[in-house]
Design an enzyme around this catalytic site. Structure first.
Site, PDB file in Angstrom:
ATOM      1  N   ASP A   6      24.953 -17.482  24.990  1.00 23.52           N
ATOM      2  CA  ASP A   6      26.321 -17.030  24.726  1.00 23.52           C
ATOM      3  C   ASP A   6      26.209 -15.714  23.970  1.00 23.52           C
ATOM      4  OD1 ASP A   6      29.177 -17.074  24.368  1.00 23.52           O
ATOM      5  OD2 ASP A   6      28.848 -17.716  22.304  1.00 23.52           O
ATOM      6  N   SER A   7      27.334 -15.020  23.837  1.00 26.14           N
ATOM      7  CA  SER A   7      27.337 -13.779  23.060  1.00 26.14           C
ATOM      8  C   SER A   7      27.090 -14.055  21.577  1.00 26.14           C
ATOM      9  CB  SER A   7      28.685 -13.080  23.228  1.00 26.14           C
ATOM     10  OG  SER A   7      29.728 -13.968  22.873  1.00 26.14           O
ATOM     11  N   CYS A  69      29.002 -18.600  27.810  1.00 25.67           N
ATOM     12  CA  CYS A  69      29.996 -17.560  27.511  1.00 25.67           C
ATOM     13  C   CYS A  69      30.911 -17.347  28.716  1.00 25.67           C
ATOM     14  CB  CYS A  69      29.246 -16.276  27.184  1.00 25.67           C
ATOM     15  SG  CYS A  69      30.309 -14.884  26.853  1.00 25.67           S
ATOM     16  N   GLU A 149      36.169 -17.178  14.018  1.00 26.28           N
ATOM     17  CA  GLU A 149      34.953 -16.769  13.295  1.00 26.28           C
ATOM     18  C   GLU A 149      35.209 -16.685  11.784  1.00 26.28           C
ATOM     19  OE1 GLU A 149      31.983 -14.591  14.891  1.00 26.28           O
ATOM     20  OE2 GLU A 149      32.264 -15.808  16.699  1.00 26.28           O
ATOM     21  N   CYS A 181      37.458 -19.547  26.987  1.00 26.57           N
ATOM     22  CA  CYS A 181      36.680 -18.803  25.986  1.00 26.57           C
ATOM     23  C   CYS A 181      36.004 -19.831  25.094  1.00 26.57           C
ATOM     24  CB  CYS A 181      37.596 -17.904  25.157  1.00 26.57           C
ATOM     25  SG  CYS A 181      36.731 -17.057  23.832  1.00 26.57           S
ATOM     26  N   HIS A 183      35.465 -19.985  22.035  1.00 27.78           N
ATOM     27  CA  HIS A 183      36.039 -20.291  20.724  1.00 27.78           C
ATOM     28  C   HIS A 183      37.345 -21.091  20.787  1.00 27.78           C
ATOM     29  CE1 HIS A 183      33.188 -17.196  19.779  1.00 27.78           C
ATOM     30  NE2 HIS A 183      33.493 -17.185  18.496  1.00 27.78           N
TER      31      HIS A 183
HETATM   32  N1  DGL Z   1      31.745 -16.013  24.074  1.00 26.73           N
HETATM   33  C1  DGL Z   1      32.887 -15.196  24.438  1.00 26.73           C
HETATM   34  C2  DGL Z   1      33.626 -15.880  25.605  1.00 26.73           C
HETATM   35  O1  DGL Z   1      33.533 -17.066  25.798  1.00 26.73           O
HETATM   36  C3  DGL Z   1      33.821 -14.984  23.273  1.00 26.73           C
HETATM   37  C4  DGL Z   1      33.253 -14.071  22.207  1.00 26.73           C
HETATM   38  C5  DGL Z   1      32.956 -12.683  22.733  1.00 26.73           C
HETATM   39  O2  DGL Z   1      33.898 -11.920  23.015  1.00 26.73           O
HETATM   40  O3  DGL Z   1      31.784 -12.382  22.890  1.00 26.73           O
HETATM   41  O4  DGL Z   1      34.313 -15.216  26.342  1.00 26.73           O
END
Ligand code: DGL
Length: 258
Positions: A6-7, A69, A149, A181, A183
């Site tokens: 993931d990011s 992600c 976050e 997403c 989060h």
């Molecule tokens: N992990 C990203 C997503 O699910 C959210 C956080 C980001 O923008 O990197 O789209």
């Protein structure tokens, strides 16, 4: 070994379900905390990062890749699947959308995600491909990631921002909303409350873990963990990652910086 990237830390919302559903499988997770967020990056960069992340996981022995992600899933999944034809690659889009198609009664589905995810049109394209009668309504909610976050889950400001974003769906008559997403499942309570009881909330993190479990069962890839500990890597600030990660998966984790 299941390789997940993931990011950043958000992909642990997928990991927590995988750990629950596949407790005997080894996990190696990479959170690209040096380059987070992906949600406002260009397609080229998201593809480049996704390839690097996949190479890293493969170098550590991953035999299955999960793109946790949504932004990377929307923009890079097809390219990764082409580039690594022998590697099973799961993303968080199709499992969530398959579920949405199963539960919708009126064929009107909402999708919320980062700007890059929504602008990619990936969800519309996939749903249209499966059933061209489905109507999709997309809304980017860029402030949700920083709010999560910052752990502003229960703040009144978060509620009012969520009300503002979700007001887009008023009069759209959707009966299903996909949390596209990493989060957003953390905000599921607030989102569900605002959307009301008539709207079914679909959490792709759970659906992805279920799909992976099915695959592992069919492939008979269940592993009994020896002394292997699940491994977590981050490209920056491993302590911050560990702290947030522990909250997300409910236990302490050791994080290595690469
Ligand atoms: N992990 C990203 C997503 O699910 C959210 C956080 C980001 O923008 O990197 O789209």
């Amino acid at each position: 070994m299941i390789g997940i990237f993931d990011s950043g830390v958000g992909g642990l919302t997928v990991v927590r379900h995988i750990i629950k559903l596949l407790p005997h499988n080894k996990i190696i997770y990479f959170g690209d905390t040096a380059r987070v967020p992906y949600g406002n990056k260009s397609k080229d960069n998201i593809i480049k990062y996704s390839i690097e992340n996949t190479d890293f996981l493969i170098s550590k022995g991953a035999k299955v890749i999960v793109i946790a992600c949504h932004t990377a899933s929307a923009l890079a999944s097809k390219i990764l699947k082409k580039k690594y034809p022998n590697m099973p690659i799961f993303d968080v889009i199709d499992s969530g959308l398959n579920k949405a198609l199963l539960v919708t009664k009126n064929g009107r589905i909402g999708v919320i995600g980062t700007e890059a995810t929504i602008n990619s049109g990936a969800h519309q394209a996939y749903l249209y491909y499966l059933n061209h009668k489905i109507k999709v309504f997309n809304k980017a909610c860029p402030l949700f990631v920083p709010l999560v976050e910052e752990n502003w889950i229960n703040k009144k400001e978060t509620l009012s921002i969520a009300k503002h974003y979700l007001s887009y769906f008023k009069n759209k008559n959707i009966d299903t909303l996909v949390l596209a997403c990493t989060h957003y499942p953390i905000l599921k309570g607030i989102i569900a409350k605002i959307m009301g009881k008539k709207v079914r909330i679909v959490d792709p993190s759970l659906e992805t873990a279920r799909q992976l479990k099915k695959y592992i069962y069919i492939q008979n890839r269940q592993n009994i963990k020896n002394k292997f500990q699940n491994k977590f890597y981050a490209s920056d600030l491993p302590n911050k990652f560990g702290h947030m990660g522990a909250k997300l998966i409910g236990k302490k984790i050791k994080v290595k910086k690469i």
